[in-house]
Design an enzyme around this catalytic site. Structure first.
Site, PDB file in Angstrom:
ATOM      1  CD  GLN A 129      29.493  15.039  27.116  1.00 58.94           C
ATOM      2  OE1 GLN A 129      30.604  14.979  27.654  1.00 58.94           O
ATOM      3  NE2 GLN A 129      29.354  15.279  25.837  1.00 58.94           N
ATOM      4  N   GLY A 130      25.969  12.108  29.320  1.00 61.96           N
ATOM      5  CA  GLY A 130      25.627  10.810  28.741  1.00 61.96           C
ATOM      6  C   GLY A 130      25.299  10.944  27.262  1.00 61.96           C
ATOM      7  CB  SER A 164      34.140  11.662  32.240  1.00 62.12           C
ATOM      8  OG  SER A 164      34.680  11.401  30.984  1.00 62.12           O
ATOM      9  CD  GLU A 247      33.921  19.127  25.814  1.00 62.00           C
ATOM     10  OE1 GLU A 247      33.299  18.879  24.760  1.00 62.00           O
ATOM     11  OE2 GLU A 247      34.640  18.302  26.396  1.00 62.00           O
TER      12      GLU A 247
END
Ligand SMILES: Cc1cc2nc3c(=O)[nH]c(=O)nc-3n(C[C@H](O)[C@H](O)[C@H](O)COP(=O)(O)OP(=O)(O)OC[C@H]3O[C@@H](n4cnc5c(N)ncnc54)[C@H](O)[C@@H]3O)c2cc1C
Length: 379
Positions: A129-130, A164, A247
């Site tokens: 996830q950027g 991550s 999330e």
């Protein structure tokens, strides 16, 4: 929501529990902070996710046509609980399963669903996830990684940080600035980026533990086809919120079971382990702290149920997930602080249970029985 399980939910739980008993791999025994071992650990986790997928247990509530099981969100919650009860290794593609997949299902094109969902479930393609940038953390809407339209491509330049799993991901959910002329929440676009695209550099950030869980990502004229836009161009903020809501809403039920098991073991240990010459379980101040942890966990359990109720009613996660996420970070920190105080110097001993530590980031081994915990609904 009705907390009494339906007959289908009961048989789902039984069937999955049996499958887990027959298929759960032996615990990982290596040291995941060592780089070579880490590769093996990733292979171990990938093999586990493939097994779960091949057994028909990945994407419980996802549509069947994209490789899911087509079951309900309650059954997804039961799956999470049973995984935690069995102390099963985690599924490696966490961001894909909890964030990318559900968002592609909600707002992706048919082509994107067909292309990305199945390899994501099998763990063949891992996602990262950027979002965060060096100058855009909490205020992620201020992001400045720039994407300029060039025919049927966007050309990206800029930097992300704290990404991550980027060092072993094949795909990235990337937020970029496509219009800087208006308010900051407008003019953001979400792209599905192939991490092997020319011009993408991943630089791992070494932590004090020796592990490299986070990375910096650099983009130097990276070309991404316009067909890779998730949602609408310049409306990526709405997509980002959907990603984050997914999330948050997805995490509660299994996590509660894990934390409760840690708590139960802490209580057992407090009865026998002396810190500062006194058993923690006999110390009135420690007893208060242990009681507070129990209260925190009950609140967490109820909030997890509240978030699940919202999703099961209309299929869309709500703000309950944000309360849950904030709540579990703080609950976990307080629980670990109490454990350190209760166990004193014993807390520094790594008496991990054959690697189960690394599965759940517990501060001590969880070798106690796997008796079903009273979770979000009747077992
Ligand atoms: C375990 C972990 C995994 C992560 N993985 C990813 C990932 O995969 N991809 C990704 O994009 N990011 C990831 N992040 C980054 C995370 O989302 C950022 O840490 C977050 O956005 C905060 O940014 P920052 O660290 O720059 O802190 P800042 O935004 O600089 O905040 C620093 C402190 O200031 C406070 N603060 C900030 N703004 C205000 C304000 N207006 N008023 C009062 N206080 C304020 C904050 O609460 C915090 O205490 C991860 C973080 C963690 C901890």
């Amino acid at each position: 929501m009705n907390l009494k399980p339906t007959p289908e939910e009961r048989s789902f739980r039984e069937e999955f529990r049996k499958w887990l008993q027959a298929n759960i791999p032996a615990p990982w025994t290596g040291n995941a902070s060592n780089e070579e071992d880490n590769k093996e650990y990733l292979n171990y986790l990938s093999a586990w996710q493939r097994k779960v997928y091949e057994g028909g247990w990945a994407g419980i509530s996802w549509p069947k046509e994209y490789g899911g099981r087509g079951a309900s969100v309650n059954e997804q919650a039961i799956f999470n609980e049973e995984m935690a009860l069995a102390n099963a290794p985690p599924l490696i593609n966490h961001i894909g399963l909890a964030m990318a997949g559900p968002t592609i299902i909600s707002v992706g094109t048919e082509e994107q669903k067909k292309r990305y969902l199945t390899p994501l479930l099998s763990g063949e393609e891992i996602w990262c996830q950027g979002f965060s940038e060096p100058n855009s953390g909490s205020d992620v809407a201020s992001l400045s990684t720039k994407a300029v339209r060039d025919g049927d491509h966007f050309v990206i330049n800029g930097q992300k940080i704290w990404t991550s799993y980027a060092h072993y991901s094949s795909m990235c959910l990337l937020l970029v600035r496509t219009d800087a002329s208006g308010p900051k929440h407008k003019g953001i676009t979400c792209l599905l980026l192939d991490m092997k695209s020319p011009g993408v550099t991943v630089r791992p950030l070494k932590q004090m533990t020796g592990e490299s869980g986070f990375n910096e990502l650099f983009f130097d004229n990276v070309r991404v086809p316009v067909s890779q836009v998730l949602g609408a161009i310049d409306h990526g903020w709405k997509v980002a919120i959907t990603i984050l809501m997914n999330e948050r809403a997805n995490s509660g039920t299994g996590m509660y079971v894990t934390y409760k098991r840690i708590f139960d073991e802490l209580i057992e240990r407090s009865r026998v382990t002396a810190a500062a010459g006194r058993k923690a379980g006999s110390d009135p101040v420690m007893r208060q702290k242990l009681a507070q942890s129990y209260i925190d966990l009950e609140i967490f359990r109820l909030n997890a149920t509240r978030a699940l109720t919202k999703v099961s009613k209309d299929g869309v996660p709500g703000p309950e997930g944000s309360i849950l996420k904030l709540g579990y970070s703080e609950t976990y920190q307080r629980l670990m602080q109490t454990a350190m105080e209760a166990l004193g110097p014993h807390a520094q001993i790594n008496d991990f249970d054959g690697g189960q530590f690394s599965h759940n980031a517990d501060a001590f081994s969880i070798s106690s029985s796997l008796a079903p915990a009273p979770c979000c609904r009747d077992q």
